[in-house]
Structures are given as C-alpha cells and as structure tokens.
Design a protein around this motif. Structure first.
Motif, short mmCIF file in Angstrom:
data_model
loop_
_atom_site.label_atom_id
_atom_site.label_comp_id
_atom_site.label_asym_id
_atom_site.label_seq_id
_atom_site.Cartn_x
_atom_site.Cartn_y
_atom_site.Cartn_z
N SER A 136 10.93 -22.14 3.87
CA SER A 136 10.69 -20.76 4.32
C SER A 136 11.91 -19.86 4.10
O SER A 136 11.81 -18.65 4.22
CB SER A 136 10.30 -20.74 5.81
OG SER A 136 11.42 -21.02 6.62
N ARG A 137 13.04 -20.42 3.73
CA ARG A 137 14.28 -19.65 3.59
C ARG A 137 14.45 -19.17 2.14
O ARG A 137 15.46 -19.43 1.49
CB ARG A 137 15.45 -20.52 4.05
CG ARG A 137 15.32 -20.81 5.55
CD ARG A 137 16.23 -21.87 6.05
NE ARG A 137 17.63 -21.44 6.04
CZ ARG A 137 18.60 -22.14 6.59
NH1 ARG A 137 18.35 -23.29 7.20
NH2 ARG A 137 19.84 -21.71 6.54
N VAL A 138 13.45 -18.45 1.65
CA VAL A 138 13.39 -18.04 0.25
C VAL A 138 14.48 -17.03 -0.14
O VAL A 138 14.72 -16.83 -1.32
CB VAL A 138 12.00 -17.47 -0.11
CG1 VAL A 138 10.94 -18.55 0.03
CG2 VAL A 138 11.66 -16.28 0.76
N ASP A 139 15.14 -16.43 0.85
CA ASP A 139 16.22 -15.50 0.54
C ASP A 139 17.56 -16.23 0.37
O ASP A 139 18.57 -15.61 0.03
CB ASP A 139 16.35 -14.44 1.63
CG ASP A 139 16.58 -15.02 3.01
OD1 ASP A 139 16.16 -16.18 3.27
OD2 ASP A 139 17.18 -14.33 3.85
N GLU A 140 17.57 -17.55 0.57
CA GLU A 140 18.80 -18.34 0.46
C GLU A 140 18.74 -19.39 -0.63
O GLU A 140 19.75 -19.67 -1.28
CB GLU A 140 19.08 -19.06 1.79
CG GLU A 140 19.26 -18.15 2.97
CD GLU A 140 19.35 -18.95 4.26
OE1 GLU A 140 19.99 -20.02 4.27
OE2 GLU A 140 18.76 -18.52 5.26
N ILE A 141 17.57 -20.04 -0.78
CA ILE A 141 17.47 -21.20 -1.67
C ILE A 141 16.17 -21.17 -2.47
O ILE A 141 15.25 -20.40 -2.17
CB ILE A 141 17.54 -22.53 -0.89
CG1 ILE A 141 16.49 -22.59 0.24
CG2 ILE A 141 18.93 -22.73 -0.30
CD1 ILE A 141 15.23 -23.28 -0.12
N ALA A 142 16.12 -22.05 -3.46
CA ALA A 142 14.90 -22.24 -4.24
C ALA A 142 14.69 -23.74 -4.46
O ALA A 142 15.66 -24.50 -4.58
CB ALA A 142 15.02 -21.55 -5.59
N GLY A 143 13.44 -24.16 -4.49
CA GLY A 143 13.10 -25.52 -4.87
C GLY A 143 13.48 -26.60 -3.88
O GLY A 143 13.89 -27.70 -4.29
N ALA A 144 13.32 -26.36 -2.60
CA ALA A 144 13.68 -27.37 -1.59
C ALA A 144 12.76 -28.59 -1.69
O ALA A 144 11.56 -28.46 -1.94
CB ALA A 144 13.59 -26.77 -0.19
N LEU A 160 21.66 -17.64 -5.26
CA LEU A 160 22.51 -16.75 -6.04
C LEU A 160 23.27 -17.43 -7.17
O LEU A 160 23.45 -16.86 -8.24
CB LEU A 160 23.49 -16.01 -5.13
CG LEU A 160 22.84 -15.06 -4.12
CD1 LEU A 160 23.90 -14.38 -3.27
CD2 LEU A 160 21.96 -14.03 -4.82
N ASP A 161 23.73 -18.67 -6.96
CA ASP A 161 24.54 -19.31 -8.01
C ASP A 161 23.94 -20.59 -8.58
O ASP A 161 24.47 -21.15 -9.53
CB ASP A 161 25.96 -19.56 -7.53
CG ASP A 161 26.03 -20.46 -6.32
OD1 ASP A 161 25.06 -21.18 -6.04
OD2 ASP A 161 27.08 -20.46 -5.65
N GLY A 162 22.85 -21.06 -8.01
CA GLY A 162 22.17 -22.24 -8.54
C GLY A 162 22.76 -23.57 -8.15
O GLY A 162 22.24 -24.61 -8.53
N ASP A 163 23.87 -23.58 -7.40
CA ASP A 163 24.47 -24.84 -6.98
C ASP A 163 23.49 -25.67 -6.16
O ASP A 163 22.69 -25.14 -5.39
CB ASP A 163 25.71 -24.60 -6.11
CG ASP A 163 26.97 -24.38 -6.90
OD1 ASP A 163 26.93 -24.50 -8.14
OD2 ASP A 163 28.01 -24.08 -6.28
N ALA A 164 23.61 -26.99 -6.28
CA ALA A 164 22.86 -27.89 -5.42
C ALA A 164 23.42 -27.76 -4.00
O ALA A 164 24.64 -27.72 -3.81
CB ALA A 164 22.99 -29.32 -5.91
#
Length: 100
Positions: A54-62, A16-20
């Motif tokens: 697999s947590r695509v609803d929480e994060i991106a680019g793991a 949602l906010d792009g934070d690391a």
C-alpha cells in the motif's frame, strides 16, 4: 500434507532510486537486509506484505523473500536475494564499491 512456512522478509525497490530495500520491524525501509523484520508467522507475513504494497509513494514491487536468522540479523537464502543485497551487478558503485 501441509507445507511448513519458512521465514520471510518483505523486500521491494525504493521508488526514487531503485535500490533494494527491506521492511524493518519499526515500519521503515532499510537498504540493509540485516535490519529487516524476520517474519516467522505466515499470517503476519501476509499482513506485512499487504501493508508494504500500500506504500506506493515509497516503493515498488514488494514481495516476500525467503530468509534465515543469523547472529547479525536476517540473511538471504536464495542467490537472487543475495545479489540484491549487493546492488546492481553491471558496474561497481554504491554497495558494491563498499565491498571492494
């Protein structure tokens, strides 16, 4: 000659906010790398990365990032990861404002 595994942390960007963010041992996301789970076993690190991806609803680019153990918890070993712990570098806000 086999290459030895170096400790890692799972990191990504909050959706949602792009934070690391970094994956903790409690399976939550933290904006503080010192709270991350330090992975010292390659198979376990690969498994934790797959779980994170697999947590695509929480994060991106793991991905797995090299880290080292310190008395305060994991710390980055590469300048890119050090930069990510400080937030965006183009203006001061959020984590960078807290450092000034």
């Amino acid at each position: 000659m086999p290459v030895s595994f170096t400790p890692k942390v799972v990191t990504a960007n909050a959706l949602l906010d792009g934070d690391a963010v970094w994956l903790t041992e409690a399976d939550t996301w933290s904006r503080d790398i010192r709270e991350a789970e330090l992975l010292t076993d390659e198979a376990h690190a690969d498994l934790r990365l797959l779980e994170a991806q697999s947590r695509v609803d929480e994060i991106a680019g793991a991905y797995l990032a090299d880290a080292k153990a310190t008395s305060d918890g994991p710390a980055p070993v590469h300048f890119r990861e050090t930069s990510r712990t400080r937030g965006p570098s183009n203006y001061v806000h959020g984590k960078q404002a807290e450092l000034s």
